[in-house]
Design a protein around this motif. Structure first.
Motif, PDB file in Angstrom:
ATOM      1  N   LEU A   1      71.453 -35.881 -12.633  1.00 28.94           N
ATOM      2  CA  LEU A   1      71.443 -37.320 -12.358  1.00 28.94           C
ATOM      3  C   LEU A   1      72.722 -38.007 -12.808  1.00 28.94           C
ATOM      4  O   LEU A   1      73.085 -39.053 -12.267  1.00 28.94           O
ATOM      5  N   VAL A   2      73.420 -37.456 -13.808  1.00 31.07           N
ATOM      6  CA  VAL A   2      74.665 -38.069 -14.280  1.00 31.07           C
ATOM      7  C   VAL A   2      75.664 -38.201 -13.133  1.00 31.07           C
ATOM      8  O   VAL A   2      76.389 -39.182 -13.018  1.00 31.07           O
ATOM      9  N   VAL A   3      75.675 -37.186 -12.260  1.00 27.92           N
ATOM     10  CA  VAL A   3      76.570 -37.233 -11.102  1.00 27.92           C
ATOM     11  C   VAL A   3      75.822 -37.693  -9.856  1.00 27.92           C
ATOM     12  O   VAL A   3      76.364 -38.441  -9.037  1.00 27.92           O
ATOM     13  N   GLY A   4      74.581 -37.307  -9.715  1.00 27.57           N
ATOM     14  CA  GLY A   4      73.848 -37.608  -8.495  1.00 27.57           C
ATOM     15  C   GLY A   4      73.541 -39.083  -8.312  1.00 27.57           C
ATOM     16  O   GLY A   4      73.655 -39.602  -7.195  1.00 27.57           O
ATOM     17  N   ALA A   5      73.166 -39.780  -9.407  1.00 26.25           N
ATOM     18  CA  ALA A   5      72.814 -41.196  -9.278  1.00 26.25           C
ATOM     19  C   ALA A   5      74.000 -42.040  -8.820  1.00 26.25           C
ATOM     20  O   ALA A   5      73.866 -42.831  -7.876  1.00 26.25           O
ATOM     21  N   PRO A   6      75.193 -41.949  -9.458  1.00 30.50           N
ATOM     22  CA  PRO A   6      76.347 -42.718  -8.930  1.00 30.50           C
ATOM     23  C   PRO A   6      76.717 -42.344  -7.502  1.00 30.50           C
ATOM     24  O   PRO A   6      77.122 -43.198  -6.709  1.00 30.50           O
TER      25      PRO A   6
ATOM     26  N   LEU B   1      85.458 -45.201  -8.976  1.00 29.80           N
ATOM     27  CA  LEU B   1      84.190 -44.510  -8.714  1.00 29.80           C
ATOM     28  C   LEU B   1      84.434 -43.185  -8.001  1.00 29.80           C
ATOM     29  O   LEU B   1      83.782 -42.168  -8.297  1.00 29.80           O
ATOM     30  N   ALA B   2      85.382 -43.164  -7.070  1.00 24.59           N
ATOM     31  CA  ALA B   2      85.691 -41.919  -6.376  1.00 24.59           C
ATOM     32  C   ALA B   2      86.216 -40.867  -7.344  1.00 24.59           C
ATOM     33  O   ALA B   2      85.848 -39.685  -7.259  1.00 24.59           O
ATOM     34  N   LEU B   3      87.096 -41.290  -8.290  1.00 26.22           N
ATOM     35  CA  LEU B   3      87.603 -40.338  -9.279  1.00 26.22           C
ATOM     36  C   LEU B   3      86.491 -39.827 -10.180  1.00 26.22           C
ATOM     37  O   LEU B   3      86.431 -38.645 -10.518  1.00 26.22           O
ATOM     38  N   PHE B   4      85.587 -40.744 -10.565  1.00 25.90           N
ATOM     39  CA  PHE B   4      84.465 -40.338 -11.426  1.00 25.90           C
ATOM     40  C   PHE B   4      83.582 -39.310 -10.719  1.00 25.90           C
ATOM     41  O   PHE B   4      83.200 -38.293 -11.308  1.00 25.90           O
ATOM     42  N   LEU B   5      83.289 -39.577  -9.437  1.00 30.31           N
ATOM     43  CA  LEU B   5      82.441 -38.650  -8.694  1.00 30.31           C
ATOM     44  C   LEU B   5      83.122 -37.302  -8.499  1.00 30.31           C
ATOM     45  O   LEU B   5      82.486 -36.243  -8.620  1.00 30.31           O
ATOM     46  N   ALA B   6      84.425 -37.327  -8.214  1.00 26.48           N
ATOM     47  CA  ALA B   6      85.145 -36.078  -8.006  1.00 26.48           C
ATOM     48  C   ALA B   6      85.196 -35.255  -9.285  1.00 26.48           C
ATOM     49  O   ALA B   6      84.924 -34.044  -9.288  1.00 26.48           O
ATOM     50  N   VAL B   7      85.551 -35.926 -10.408  1.00 28.68           N
ATOM     51  CA  VAL B   7      85.629 -35.202 -11.683  1.00 28.68           C
ATOM     52  C   VAL B   7      84.260 -34.714 -12.114  1.00 28.68           C
ATOM     53  O   VAL B   7      84.093 -33.574 -12.580  1.00 28.68           O
TER      54      VAL B   7
ATOM     55  N   THR C   1      81.679 -33.991 -10.209  1.00 24.84           N
ATOM     56  CA  THR C   1      81.265 -32.866  -9.359  1.00 24.84           C
ATOM     57  C   THR C   1      81.960 -31.579  -9.775  1.00 24.84           C
ATOM     58  O   THR C   1      81.336 -30.507  -9.847  1.00 24.84           O
ATOM     59  N   LEU C   2      83.260 -31.666 -10.077  1.00 22.68           N
ATOM     60  CA  LEU C   2      84.004 -30.478 -10.509  1.00 22.68           C
ATOM     61  C   LEU C   2      83.462 -29.937 -11.826  1.00 22.68           C
ATOM     62  O   LEU C   2      83.367 -28.719 -12.020  1.00 22.68           O
ATOM     63  N   ILE C   3      83.112 -30.848 -12.740  1.00 22.84           N
ATOM     64  CA  ILE C   3      82.574 -30.400 -14.035  1.00 22.84           C
ATOM     65  C   ILE C   3      81.235 -29.703 -13.843  1.00 22.84           C
ATOM     66  O   ILE C   3      80.970 -28.649 -14.442  1.00 22.84           O
ATOM     67  N   VAL C   4      80.386 -30.279 -12.987  1.00 25.13           N
ATOM     68  CA  VAL C   4      79.078 -29.669 -12.741  1.00 25.13           C
ATOM     69  C   VAL C   4      79.245 -28.288 -12.114  1.00 25.13           C
ATOM     70  O   VAL C   4      78.591 -27.309 -12.513  1.00 25.13           O
TER      71      VAL C   4
END
Length: 429
Positions: free
Chosen positions: A46-51, A70-76, A78-81
Protein backbone atom coordinates in the motif's frame (compact mmCIF):
# COMPACT_ATOMS: atom_id res chain seq x y z
CA UNK A 1 -16.12 -48.14 7.82
CA UNK A 2 -13.16 -45.81 7.94
CA UNK A 3 -11.12 -44.72 4.94
CA UNK A 4 -7.57 -43.59 4.53
CA UNK A 5 -6.64 -40.22 5.99
CA UNK A 6 -6.70 -37.56 3.23
CA UNK A 7 -3.19 -36.25 2.52
CA UNK A 8 -4.26 -32.62 2.19
CA UNK A 9 -7.18 -30.25 2.73
CA UNK A 10 -8.38 -30.25 -0.89
CA UNK A 11 -8.82 -34.03 -0.75
CA UNK A 12 -10.53 -33.83 2.65
CA UNK A 13 -13.11 -31.39 1.26
CA UNK A 14 -14.44 -34.17 -0.99
CA UNK A 15 -15.14 -36.48 1.96
CA UNK A 16 -18.64 -36.70 3.34
CA UNK A 17 -17.57 -36.31 6.98
CA UNK A 18 -15.39 -33.25 6.43
CA UNK A 19 -17.36 -30.91 8.71
CA UNK A 20 -17.06 -33.35 11.63
CA UNK A 21 -13.33 -33.94 11.21
CA UNK A 22 -10.29 -31.97 12.36
CA UNK A 23 -9.72 -30.52 8.89
CA UNK A 24 -11.95 -27.42 9.32
CA UNK A 25 -10.00 -26.52 12.47
CA UNK A 26 -6.72 -26.95 10.63
CA UNK A 27 -8.07 -24.69 7.89
CA UNK A 28 -9.01 -22.12 10.55
CA UNK A 29 -5.50 -22.31 12.05
CA UNK A 30 -3.97 -21.83 8.61
CA UNK A 31 -6.14 -18.80 7.88
CA UNK A 32 -5.54 -17.17 11.29
CA UNK A 33 -1.77 -17.56 11.01
CA UNK A 34 -1.94 -16.05 7.52
CA UNK A 35 -3.51 -12.81 8.76
CA UNK A 36 -0.38 -11.21 10.34
CA UNK A 37 1.87 -12.26 7.43
CA UNK A 38 -0.54 -10.99 4.79
CA UNK A 39 -1.16 -7.83 6.83
CA UNK A 40 2.52 -6.87 6.91
CA UNK A 41 2.92 -7.55 3.18
CA UNK A 42 -0.23 -5.61 2.29
CA UNK A 43 0.99 -2.56 4.24
CA UNK A 44 4.23 -2.65 2.28
CA UNK A 45 2.35 -2.80 -1.02
CA UNK A 46 0.00 0.00 0.00
CA UNK A 47 2.94 2.39 0.54
CA UNK A 48 3.41 2.42 -3.23
CA UNK A 49 0.02 1.20 -4.40
CA UNK A 50 -2.14 3.83 -2.67
CA UNK A 51 -0.32 6.89 -4.16
CA UNK A 52 -0.27 5.19 -7.54
CA UNK A 53 -4.03 4.60 -7.46
CA UNK A 54 -4.60 8.17 -6.28
CA UNK A 55 -2.49 9.54 -9.15
CA UNK A 56 -4.31 7.42 -11.72
CA UNK A 57 -7.67 8.48 -10.31
CA UNK A 58 -6.69 12.17 -10.42
CA UNK A 59 -5.63 11.90 -14.04
CA UNK A 60 -8.88 10.16 -14.99
CA UNK A 61 -11.15 12.62 -13.14
CA UNK A 62 -9.42 15.96 -13.74
CA UNK A 63 -7.39 15.19 -16.87
CA UNK A 64 -4.29 16.65 -15.22
CA UNK A 65 -0.76 15.33 -15.62
CA UNK A 66 0.98 13.76 -12.65
CA UNK A 67 3.24 16.18 -10.81
CA UNK A 68 6.99 15.62 -11.00
CA UNK A 69 7.48 14.94 -7.24
CA UNK A 70 4.71 12.36 -7.24
CA UNK A 71 6.08 10.73 -10.39
CA UNK A 72 9.56 10.51 -8.83
CA UNK A 73 8.10 9.08 -5.62
CA UNK A 74 6.17 6.43 -7.54
CA UNK A 75 9.16 5.52 -9.69
CA UNK A 76 11.55 5.25 -6.73
CA UNK A 77 9.00 3.39 -4.65
CA UNK A 78 8.32 0.89 -7.44
CA UNK A 79 12.05 0.28 -7.92
CA UNK A 80 12.53 -0.27 -4.19
CA UNK A 81 9.65 -2.74 -4.05
CA UNK A 82 10.95 -4.66 -7.08
CA UNK A 83 14.49 -4.67 -5.66
CA UNK A 84 13.42 -5.90 -2.22
CA UNK A 85 10.82 -8.42 -3.45
CA UNK A 86 13.24 -11.33 -4.15
CA UNK A 87 14.95 -10.80 -0.78
CA UNK A 88 11.81 -10.43 1.33
CA UNK A 89 10.11 -13.30 -0.48
CA UNK A 90 12.93 -15.69 0.50
CA UNK A 91 12.00 -15.39 4.19
CA UNK A 92 8.28 -15.44 3.40
CA UNK A 93 8.66 -18.57 1.24
CA UNK A 94 10.61 -20.42 3.93
CA UNK A 95 7.90 -19.64 6.49
CA UNK A 96 5.10 -20.56 4.07
CA UNK A 97 6.65 -23.94 3.21
CA UNK A 98 6.75 -24.80 6.88
CA UNK A 99 3.25 -23.44 7.52
CA UNK A 100 1.78 -25.32 4.56
CA UNK A 101 2.08 -28.52 6.59
CA UNK A 102 -0.95 -27.43 8.62
CA UNK A 103 -3.29 -28.20 5.69
CA UNK A 104 -1.09 -30.26 3.36
CA UNK A 105 1.02 -33.17 4.56
CA UNK A 106 2.90 -33.45 1.27
CA UNK A 107 6.37 -31.92 1.66
CA UNK A 108 7.52 -28.95 -0.41
CA UNK A 109 11.32 -29.14 -0.85
CA UNK A 110 13.19 -26.15 0.55
CA UNK A 111 15.45 -24.19 -1.76
CA UNK A 112 18.92 -23.59 -0.37
CA UNK A 113 20.36 -20.09 -0.51
CA UNK A 114 22.39 -19.94 -3.71
CA UNK A 115 23.73 -16.41 -3.53
CA UNK A 116 22.42 -12.89 -3.90
CA UNK A 117 22.72 -12.85 -7.68
CA UNK A 118 20.58 -15.99 -7.99
CA UNK A 119 17.73 -14.24 -6.19
CA UNK A 120 17.43 -11.87 -9.15
CA UNK A 121 18.15 -14.30 -11.99
CA UNK A 122 16.36 -17.57 -11.13
CA UNK A 123 12.75 -18.24 -12.08
CA UNK A 124 12.09 -19.93 -8.72
CA UNK A 125 13.01 -16.75 -6.84
CA UNK A 126 10.59 -14.65 -8.87
CA UNK A 127 7.89 -17.28 -8.36
CA UNK A 128 8.39 -16.80 -4.62
CA UNK A 129 8.16 -13.02 -5.14
CA UNK A 130 4.90 -13.51 -7.06
CA UNK A 131 3.49 -15.57 -4.19
CA UNK A 132 4.47 -12.85 -1.69
CA UNK A 133 2.72 -10.25 -3.87
CA UNK A 134 -0.44 -12.38 -4.03
CA UNK A 135 -0.25 -12.96 -0.28
CA UNK A 136 -0.22 -9.21 0.26
CA UNK A 137 -2.95 -8.32 -2.24
CA UNK A 138 -5.36 -11.08 -3.33
CA UNK A 139 -5.40 -13.05 -0.07
CA UNK A 140 -6.42 -10.07 2.16
CA UNK A 141 -9.17 -9.19 -0.31
CA UNK A 142 -10.52 -12.76 -0.22
CA UNK A 143 -10.37 -12.75 3.58
CA UNK A 144 -12.30 -9.46 3.77
CA UNK A 145 -15.03 -10.83 1.50
CA UNK A 146 -15.30 -13.97 3.63
CA UNK A 147 -15.35 -11.92 6.84
CA UNK A 148 -18.14 -9.76 5.43
CA UNK A 149 -20.20 -12.88 4.69
CA UNK A 150 -19.59 -14.15 8.24
CA UNK A 151 -20.70 -10.83 9.76
CA UNK A 152 -23.87 -10.80 7.63
CA UNK A 153 -24.67 -14.34 8.74
CA UNK A 154 -24.07 -13.51 12.40
CA UNK A 155 -26.39 -10.54 12.02
CA UNK A 156 -29.07 -12.89 10.66
CA UNK A 157 -28.62 -15.27 13.59
CA UNK A 158 -28.73 -12.44 16.15
CA UNK A 159 -31.62 -10.55 14.52
CA UNK A 160 -34.35 -11.85 16.92
CA UNK A 161 -32.46 -10.46 19.89
CA UNK A 162 -31.64 -7.21 18.12
CA UNK A 163 -35.26 -6.74 17.11
CA UNK A 164 -36.33 -6.67 20.73
CA UNK A 165 -34.95 -3.13 21.13
CA UNK A 166 -37.05 -0.04 20.61
CA UNK A 167 -35.36 0.87 17.31
CA UNK A 168 -36.10 -0.83 14.04
CA UNK A 169 -33.51 -3.29 12.75
CA UNK A 170 -32.59 -3.63 9.07
CA UNK A 171 -31.84 -7.25 8.18
CA UNK A 172 -30.26 -7.53 4.74
CA UNK A 173 -32.84 -5.61 2.69
CA UNK A 174 -35.85 -5.74 5.07
CA UNK A 175 -36.82 -3.93 8.26
CA UNK A 176 -38.01 -6.02 11.21
CA UNK A 177 -39.78 -4.74 14.30
CA UNK A 178 -40.32 -7.88 16.39
CA UNK A 179 -38.40 -11.08 17.14
CA UNK A 180 -41.11 -13.08 15.36
CA UNK A 181 -40.49 -11.19 12.12
CA UNK A 182 -36.73 -11.81 12.48
CA UNK A 183 -37.06 -15.55 13.25
CA UNK A 184 -37.02 -16.70 9.56
CA UNK A 185 -33.82 -14.74 8.99
CA UNK A 186 -32.26 -16.35 12.05
CA UNK A 187 -33.18 -19.83 10.76
CA UNK A 188 -31.56 -19.05 7.41
CA UNK A 189 -28.48 -17.78 9.24
CA UNK A 190 -28.19 -20.97 11.28
CA UNK A 191 -28.53 -23.10 8.13
CA UNK A 192 -25.77 -21.08 6.47
CA UNK A 193 -23.28 -21.68 9.31
CA UNK A 194 -22.15 -25.12 7.97
CA UNK A 195 -21.84 -23.59 4.48
CA UNK A 196 -19.54 -20.86 5.80
CA UNK A 197 -17.61 -23.43 7.85
CA UNK A 198 -17.09 -25.42 4.67
CA UNK A 199 -16.31 -22.26 2.71
CA UNK A 200 -13.46 -21.50 5.09
CA UNK A 201 -11.88 -24.78 4.03
CA UNK A 202 -12.33 -23.86 0.37
CA UNK A 203 -10.55 -20.53 0.92
CA UNK A 204 -7.70 -22.21 2.80
CA UNK A 205 -7.40 -24.99 0.19
CA UNK A 206 -7.24 -22.45 -2.66
CA UNK A 207 -4.49 -20.54 -0.87
CA UNK A 208 -2.58 -23.76 -0.14
CA UNK A 209 -2.84 -24.84 -3.79
CA UNK A 210 -1.50 -21.46 -4.87
CA UNK A 211 1.38 -21.75 -2.38
CA UNK A 212 2.28 -25.27 -3.50
CA UNK A 213 2.22 -24.28 -7.17
CA UNK A 214 4.39 -21.18 -6.75
CA UNK A 215 6.71 -22.38 -3.98
CA UNK A 216 7.34 -25.79 -5.52
CA UNK A 217 10.27 -26.12 -7.85
CA UNK A 218 9.45 -25.71 -11.53
CA UNK A 219 12.24 -28.16 -12.34
CA UNK A 220 10.82 -30.77 -9.99
CA UNK A 221 7.37 -30.32 -11.54
CA UNK A 222 8.75 -30.82 -15.04
CA UNK A 223 10.72 -33.87 -13.91
CA UNK A 224 7.64 -35.35 -12.23
CA UNK A 225 5.59 -34.76 -15.37
CA UNK A 226 8.24 -36.49 -17.47
CA UNK A 227 8.32 -39.44 -15.04
CA UNK A 228 4.55 -39.74 -15.36
CA UNK A 229 4.76 -39.69 -19.14
CA UNK A 230 7.60 -42.20 -19.09
CA UNK A 231 5.57 -44.54 -16.87
CA UNK A 232 2.63 -44.25 -19.26
CA UNK A 233 4.89 -45.12 -22.19
CA UNK A 234 6.26 -48.13 -20.31
CA UNK A 235 2.74 -49.36 -19.53
CA UNK A 236 1.74 -48.97 -23.18
CA UNK A 237 4.87 -50.81 -24.31
CA UNK A 238 4.17 -53.59 -21.81
CA UNK A 239 0.62 -53.93 -23.09
CA UNK A 240 1.79 -54.12 -26.71
CA UNK A 241 4.39 -56.77 -25.84
CA UNK A 242 1.82 -58.68 -23.77
CA UNK A 243 -0.59 -58.78 -26.70
CA UNK A 244 2.19 -60.02 -29.01
CA UNK A 245 3.15 -62.84 -26.62
CA UNK A 246 -0.50 -63.76 -26.14
CA UNK A 247 -1.03 -63.87 -29.91
CA UNK A 248 2.09 -65.97 -30.49
CA UNK A 249 1.14 -68.47 -27.80
CA UNK A 250 -2.45 -68.70 -28.94
CA UNK A 251 -1.84 -68.83 -32.70
CA UNK A 252 1.47 -70.74 -32.92
CA UNK A 253 2.42 -72.78 -29.88
CA UNK A 254 -1.04 -73.83 -28.72
CA UNK A 255 -2.22 -75.34 -32.06
CA UNK A 256 1.03 -77.27 -32.48
CA UNK A 257 0.80 -78.61 -28.93
CA UNK A 258 -2.82 -79.61 -29.56
CA UNK A 259 -1.78 -81.43 -32.71
CA UNK A 260 1.00 -83.23 -30.81
CA UNK A 261 -1.44 -84.34 -28.13
CA UNK A 262 -3.82 -85.73 -30.75
CA UNK A 263 -0.98 -87.61 -32.48
CA UNK A 264 0.10 -89.15 -29.19
CA UNK A 265 -3.49 -90.16 -28.48
CA UNK A 266 -3.81 -91.83 -31.87
CA UNK A 267 -0.48 -93.58 -31.35
CA UNK A 268 -1.72 -94.99 -28.01
CA UNK A 269 -4.68 -96.53 -29.84
CA UNK A 270 -2.36 -98.28 -32.33
CA UNK A 271 0.09 -99.64 -29.71
CA UNK A 272 -1.00 -102.81 -27.81
CA UNK A 273 -1.31 -102.39 -24.06
CA UNK A 274 1.23 -105.16 -23.39
CA UNK A 275 3.83 -103.50 -25.63
CA UNK A 276 6.98 -102.10 -23.92
CA UNK A 277 6.26 -98.73 -25.62
CA UNK A 278 2.71 -98.47 -24.28
CA UNK A 279 3.57 -97.09 -20.83
CA UNK A 280 6.11 -94.44 -21.99
CA UNK A 281 3.66 -93.40 -24.71
CA UNK A 282 0.85 -93.05 -22.17
CA UNK A 283 3.08 -90.96 -19.89
CA UNK A 284 4.06 -88.72 -22.83
CA UNK A 285 0.39 -88.33 -23.78
CA UNK A 286 -0.60 -87.31 -20.22
CA UNK A 287 2.32 -84.88 -20.01
CA UNK A 288 1.32 -83.31 -23.32
CA UNK A 289 -2.26 -82.86 -22.08
CA UNK A 290 -0.98 -81.33 -18.84
CA UNK A 291 1.31 -79.02 -20.78
CA UNK A 292 -1.63 -77.93 -22.93
CA UNK A 293 -3.63 -77.08 -19.80
CA UNK A 294 -0.65 -75.16 -18.43
CA UNK A 295 -0.29 -73.21 -21.67
CA UNK A 296 -3.96 -72.28 -21.57
CA UNK A 297 -3.48 -71.01 -18.02
CA UNK A 298 -0.47 -68.95 -19.11
CA UNK A 299 -2.42 -67.40 -21.97
CA UNK A 300 -5.33 -66.81 -19.62
CA UNK A 301 -2.99 -65.16 -17.10
CA UNK A 302 -1.66 -62.70 -19.66
CA UNK A 303 -5.14 -61.45 -20.53
CA UNK A 304 -8.20 -63.44 -19.58
CA UNK A 305 -10.16 -64.53 -22.65
CA UNK A 306 -13.37 -63.69 -20.83
CA UNK A 307 -12.40 -60.00 -20.92
CA UNK A 308 -12.20 -60.13 -24.70
CA UNK A 309 -15.41 -62.13 -25.06
CA UNK A 310 -17.62 -60.65 -22.31
CA UNK A 311 -16.11 -57.30 -21.35
CA UNK A 312 -15.21 -56.26 -17.82
CA UNK A 313 -18.68 -56.63 -16.27
CA UNK A 314 -19.20 -60.08 -17.79
CA UNK A 315 -15.71 -61.28 -16.84
CA UNK A 316 -16.21 -60.13 -13.25
CA UNK A 317 -19.55 -61.93 -13.08
CA UNK A 318 -17.76 -65.06 -14.31
CA UNK A 319 -15.24 -64.64 -11.46
CA UNK A 320 -18.12 -64.24 -9.02
CA UNK A 321 -19.73 -67.41 -10.30
CA UNK A 322 -16.51 -69.38 -9.70
CA UNK A 323 -16.16 -68.16 -6.09
CA UNK A 324 -16.90 -70.52 -3.19
CA UNK A 325 -19.15 -67.96 -1.46
CA UNK A 326 -22.08 -65.93 -2.84
CA UNK A 327 -20.77 -62.81 -4.62
CA UNK A 328 -23.06 -60.03 -5.83
CA UNK A 329 -21.88 -57.89 -8.74
CA UNK A 330 -23.19 -54.36 -9.41
CA UNK A 331 -21.87 -52.88 -12.67
CA UNK A 332 -22.66 -49.38 -13.92
CA UNK A 333 -20.41 -48.99 -16.96
CA UNK A 334 -22.01 -46.87 -19.65
CA UNK A 335 -18.93 -46.39 -21.84
CA UNK A 336 -16.13 -48.63 -23.13
CA UNK A 337 -12.96 -48.80 -21.06
CA UNK A 338 -9.31 -48.84 -22.18
CA UNK A 339 -7.85 -52.33 -22.38
CA UNK A 340 -5.21 -51.58 -19.72
CA UNK A 341 -7.89 -50.41 -17.30
CA UNK A 342 -10.04 -53.49 -17.91
CA UNK A 343 -7.12 -55.86 -17.35
CA UNK A 344 -6.00 -54.09 -14.16
CA UNK A 345 -9.55 -53.99 -12.80
CA UNK A 346 -10.06 -57.70 -13.53
CA UNK A 347 -6.86 -58.63 -11.68
CA UNK A 348 -7.90 -56.40 -8.77
CA UNK A 349 -11.24 -58.19 -8.43
CA UNK A 350 -9.60 -61.59 -8.88
CA UNK A 351 -6.98 -60.95 -6.18
CA UNK A 352 -9.52 -59.43 -3.79
CA UNK A 353 -11.95 -62.35 -4.15
CA UNK A 354 -9.08 -64.78 -3.76
CA UNK A 355 -8.12 -63.09 -0.48
CA UNK A 356 -11.75 -63.21 0.68
CA UNK A 357 -11.92 -66.94 -0.01
CA UNK A 358 -8.57 -67.79 1.62
CA UNK A 359 -8.32 -65.44 4.59
CA UNK A 360 -11.52 -63.53 5.40
CA UNK A 361 -13.81 -66.35 6.63
CA UNK A 362 -16.64 -64.43 4.97
CA UNK A 363 -20.12 -65.67 4.13
CA UNK A 364 -20.74 -63.26 1.24
CA UNK A 365 -19.01 -60.60 -0.82
CA UNK A 366 -20.00 -57.75 -3.09
CA UNK A 367 -18.30 -56.19 -6.14
CA UNK A 368 -19.13 -52.74 -7.50
CA UNK A 369 -17.94 -51.32 -10.83
CA UNK A 370 -18.79 -47.72 -11.65
CA UNK A 371 -17.51 -44.70 -13.55
CA UNK A 372 -16.84 -41.58 -11.45
CA UNK A 373 -15.96 -38.81 -13.87
CA UNK A 374 -12.83 -39.86 -15.74
CA UNK A 375 -12.05 -42.70 -13.31
CA UNK A 376 -13.16 -46.30 -12.92
CA UNK A 377 -13.97 -47.20 -9.32
CA UNK A 378 -13.80 -50.87 -8.29
CA UNK A 379 -14.95 -51.85 -4.80
CA UNK A 380 -14.82 -55.35 -3.31
CA UNK A 381 -16.36 -55.74 0.15
CA UNK A 382 -17.02 -58.73 2.39
CA UNK A 383 -18.51 -59.50 5.80
CA UNK A 384 -15.44 -61.37 7.02
CA UNK A 385 -13.27 -60.96 10.11
CA UNK A 386 -11.23 -58.03 8.74
CA UNK A 387 -7.72 -57.23 9.87
CA UNK A 388 -6.23 -57.39 6.37
CA UNK A 389 -2.63 -56.14 6.44
CA UNK A 390 -0.51 -55.71 3.28
CA UNK A 391 2.62 -56.24 5.40
CA UNK A 392 1.66 -59.87 6.05
CA UNK A 393 1.69 -60.92 2.41
CA UNK A 394 2.56 -59.96 -1.13
CA UNK A 395 -0.92 -60.18 -2.67
CA UNK A 396 -2.19 -56.71 -1.76
CA UNK A 397 1.26 -55.19 -2.17
CA UNK A 398 1.61 -56.62 -5.67
CA UNK A 399 -1.90 -55.48 -6.51
CA UNK A 400 -1.11 -51.95 -5.28
CA UNK A 401 2.00 -51.94 -7.49
CA UNK A 402 -0.04 -53.08 -10.51
CA UNK A 403 -2.67 -50.39 -9.85
CA UNK A 404 0.03 -47.75 -9.35
CA UNK A 405 1.67 -48.70 -12.65
CA UNK A 406 -1.65 -47.95 -14.35
CA UNK A 407 -1.75 -44.51 -12.71
CA UNK A 408 -4.38 -45.44 -10.13
CA UNK A 409 -4.50 -45.98 -6.38
CA UNK A 410 -5.66 -48.66 -3.99
CA UNK A 411 -7.43 -47.92 -0.69
CA UNK A 412 -7.98 -50.53 2.02
CA UNK A 413 -10.31 -50.39 5.02
CA UNK A 414 -10.22 -53.55 7.13
CA UNK A 415 -10.72 -52.98 10.87
CA UNK A 416 -10.44 -56.01 13.17
CA UNK A 417 -13.77 -57.78 13.19
CA UNK A 418 -14.59 -56.55 9.69
CA UNK A 419 -16.00 -55.71 7.32
CA UNK A 420 -13.29 -55.24 4.69
CA UNK A 421 -13.40 -52.90 1.70
CA UNK A 422 -10.85 -52.81 -1.11
CA UNK A 423 -11.29 -49.76 -3.36
CA UNK A 424 -9.36 -49.31 -6.60
CA UNK A 425 -9.49 -46.08 -8.61
CA UNK A 426 -8.12 -46.18 -12.17
CA UNK A 427 -7.90 -43.24 -14.61
CA UNK A 428 -9.75 -43.90 -17.86
CA UNK A 429 -7.73 -41.59 -20.11
Amino acid sequence: MTSAQPPHLAAALRHRGYLLSWWPWRALAYVLTTVPIAGVLSVGLLVVGAPLLAAVNAVRQHDRPVSLPLALFLAVGTLIVVALAPLVSAAVAALERWRLGVVDGRPVPARPWSGLAARYTSADAWREAAYAALLGSVVPLAYWVYLLLVLVDLMLVASPWLAGDADQVIVVWSTVDTPAEAAPYAIVGVLLLPVLWYGLGVVAAAQAAMARRLLGSAGDTAALREVTRSRARLVDSYEAERRRIERDLHDAAQPRLTSLTLQLGLARLDVPEDSPAARPLAVAHEQAKGLMVLLRQIVHGIRPQSLTDLGLAGAVRELAGEATIPVTVHADLDRPLPETVETTAWYAVSEALNNVTRHAAATRAEVRLARAGDRLVVEVSDDGRGGADPARGTGLTGLADRVGAAGGRLLLASPPGGPTLVRVELPCR
